[in-house]
Enzyme design. Sequence first.
Site, PDB file in Angstrom:
ATOM      1  N   LYS A   1       3.297  -4.857   9.235  1.00 13.43           N
ATOM      2  CA  LYS A   1       3.320  -3.754   8.270  1.00 13.43           C
ATOM      3  C   LYS A   1       4.670  -3.055   8.369  1.00 13.43           C
ATOM      4  O   LYS A   1       4.984  -2.416   9.377  1.00 13.43           O
ATOM      5  CB  LYS A   1       2.196  -2.759   8.535  1.00 13.43           C
ATOM      6  CG  LYS A   1       2.205  -1.573   7.573  1.00 13.43           C
ATOM      7  CD  LYS A   1       1.078  -0.589   7.860  1.00 13.43           C
ATOM      8  CE  LYS A   1      -0.219  -1.089   7.324  1.00 13.43           C
ATOM      9  NZ  LYS A   1      -0.274  -1.120   5.841  1.00 13.43           N
TER      10      LYS A   1
ATOM     11  N   GLY B   1       0.808  -1.209   0.000  1.00  9.38           N
ATOM     12  CA  GLY B   1       0.000   0.000   0.000  1.00  9.38           C
ATOM     13  C   GLY B   1       0.838   1.254   0.000  1.00  9.38           C
ATOM     14  O   GLY B   1       2.066   1.224  -0.187  1.00  9.38           O
ATOM     15  N   SER B   2       0.160   2.399   0.216  1.00 13.59           N
ATOM     16  CA  SER B   2       0.835   3.691   0.189  1.00 13.59           C
ATOM     17  C   SER B   2       1.889   3.806   1.279  1.00 13.59           C
ATOM     18  O   SER B   2       2.891   4.501   1.115  1.00 13.59           O
ATOM     19  CB  SER B   2      -0.188   4.814   0.362  1.00 13.59           C
ATOM     20  OG  SER B   2      -1.208   4.697  -0.600  1.00 13.59           O
TER      21      SER B   2
ATOM     22  N   ASP C   1      -6.384   7.832   3.970  1.00 18.25           N
ATOM     23  CA  ASP C   1      -6.200   6.861   2.886  1.00 18.25           C
ATOM     24  C   ASP C   1      -7.229   5.745   2.984  1.00 18.25           C
ATOM     25  O   ASP C   1      -6.886   4.566   2.919  1.00 18.25           O
ATOM     26  CB  ASP C   1      -4.779   6.292   2.916  1.00 18.25           C
ATOM     27  CG  ASP C   1      -4.422   5.597   1.601  1.00 18.25           C
ATOM     28  OD1 ASP C   1      -5.025   5.945   0.569  1.00 18.25           O
ATOM     29  OD2 ASP C   1      -3.540   4.713   1.604  1.00 18.25           O
TER      30      ASP C   1
ATOM     31  N   GLY D   1       3.527   1.187   2.854  1.00 15.94           N
ATOM     32  CA  GLY D   1       4.509   0.122   2.968  1.00 15.94           C
ATOM     33  C   GLY D   1       3.917  -1.219   2.592  1.00 15.94           C
ATOM     34  O   GLY D   1       2.859  -1.305   1.976  1.00 15.94           O
TER      35      GLY D   1
END
Length: 640
Positions: A334, A314-315, A439, A317
């Site tokens: 994450k 994702g944005s 997000d 990581g």
Amino acid sequence: MDHNNFTGTIPVSMGRLHRLQMLDLSSNRFSGQIPTSIGNFTELNELYLQENSLLGNIPPSLGNCQKLIALNLSQNNLNGTIPKQLLSLSSLSISLNLARNFLIGSLPMEVGGLKNIGELDVSENKLSGEIPGTLGSCQSLERLYMEGNAFQGTIPQSLNTMRGLGDLDFSRNNLSGLIPKYLENFTSLQKLNLSFNDFEGQVPVQGVFENASGISVIGNSKLCGGIPKLGLPKCLVLRSKSRRFLNLKVIIPVIVVAVCLILLLLCFALLRRRKSRQKHLHTSSSEDRYKNFSYAELLKATDGFSSHNLIGVGSYGSVYKGYFVSDGQIVAVKVLNLQRQGASRSFLAECEALRNVRHRNLIKVLASCSSIDFKGNDFKALVLQYMPNGSLEEWLHPKTDKEDLPRSLNLTQRLNIAIDVAYALDFHHHCQTPISHCDLKPSNILLDNDMVTHVSDFGITRFLSMAVDDNSTNKTNSISVKGSIGYVAPEYGMGGNVSTLGDMYSYGILLLEMFTGKRPTENMFKDGLSLREFVKMALPNRVLDIVDLQLLKQQKEEHKQEQEQGIEEEIAFNHINIHEDERESVLGCLVSVLGIGVACSAESPRERMQMKAVVNQMQVIRDNFLGVGMHREGCYKSLS
């Protein structure tokens, strides 16, 4: 002047109309505050300001309107507490309606002054505290609506004098204790809704409780008994006194032994405190055990961050599935996308704060890691609870190359997911320090074994910005991550500040995607056509042309199951055979939900819905679709 398109504020000069007896400005677009000069209407009998966009507090000066018999301020954006002066108006005899606002605090004890009131509606607000016992003085009450708040405690015994009640709704609060037996004696009571509270014990069986269609007690897991149609478990029969005495003879020695063991364990614990801190942490609770991890531990748990353990990118990581051999714990790791030298001390502190946040619809942060990898680079990661059912993205847009059978969500599941996401946003938006997600998208919405929704990545933008600020002089990078293409609010692209209204836009787009099955970034959306405009043009008459086909197929499958159970009457409905009643129910539900999605994703932040209103309306839509709502006619005209 009701049901027009008047805008602007209510003029202060209107207070000069001293002899005015009735004023109706309802169903317009008035904004701003209710002027205090309205208290000059000393001859006023009726005042209707509902269904506008009025803000601020309810003016206490309304207490000067000593001849007021009906007041309706519902479906606005009013906040603050309910003024005591208003509840002291003994003249109010027809109705006091404050529903669907943002009022806080308790219901004042002065409510007992409304001795002649026929209807009291404070539903769908943010009221809390206990139900005041003085409410029992309102013996003329015929309709009482207090649902959709945060009232707690028991239903007061003093309410047993309100024998004229015909409609009573305490649903969706935090009420507890036993259901009062005196409600059986309310001969006028036709509708009683106690659903989604924490009531316990036996449900009465007489009076209104004899009519299964007139009462609702769902969402109270501790209830038992009642009439068979309610489907509640039987209540346990109390044991005889002799049996209880026999049990005491056994229980008392056991308790004595247990106390002795506890004392011995306490002594042992005091000795253990002298040992090293590491051993102490090793014997602590499982939650504290997952407080911090080293880079080496996470490397081992994810098999070297291997590609076959990669869950998603994702944005912020990459996310890996991790497995700790020591206790068999499965987690999601994450790894944040930070390739800068120097550690951020505030990162661990903020992670600890997020780790202590508890909400049913937020992903739980188990631990954090701020370390250096084997190449000497900064390494930051969050250890999260693992979600076996993956992300909403995988359900809405399943990959065709997977060996697994394609999965799909029915209408009820999508409604539940949308409401759960709204709950999570509302929780963070109304914290002491509001937090924006920045997000929100299907890949950040995860589902556990029971298909309960958990929103992930809340607060990650804040972590990243602090990490960058600590390690770099380039401050513009700290706000560079504001969302994903298609979901990001348009004002962010013009340099606007991060706000909760940006999340509202993302939620609106998410809602449209969930029910149309189309991503906002699909190739068809070009030359001025967006997902929002695509849906808006189809509302309300062409909804079935744009709805996700997988959703409609699910409705068809469910209808087949109903047919097998003896249901015969059916009609053709856009390539699906379903009943006339179900057709209207499905169509109305879809029109309402997509309408909310369009309203939330408005270009201008000021025109977007508030999350509290979204939560309330989505609950009503789901309840009506499932047939469990007990809302009175006309209460939710805005959904039609």
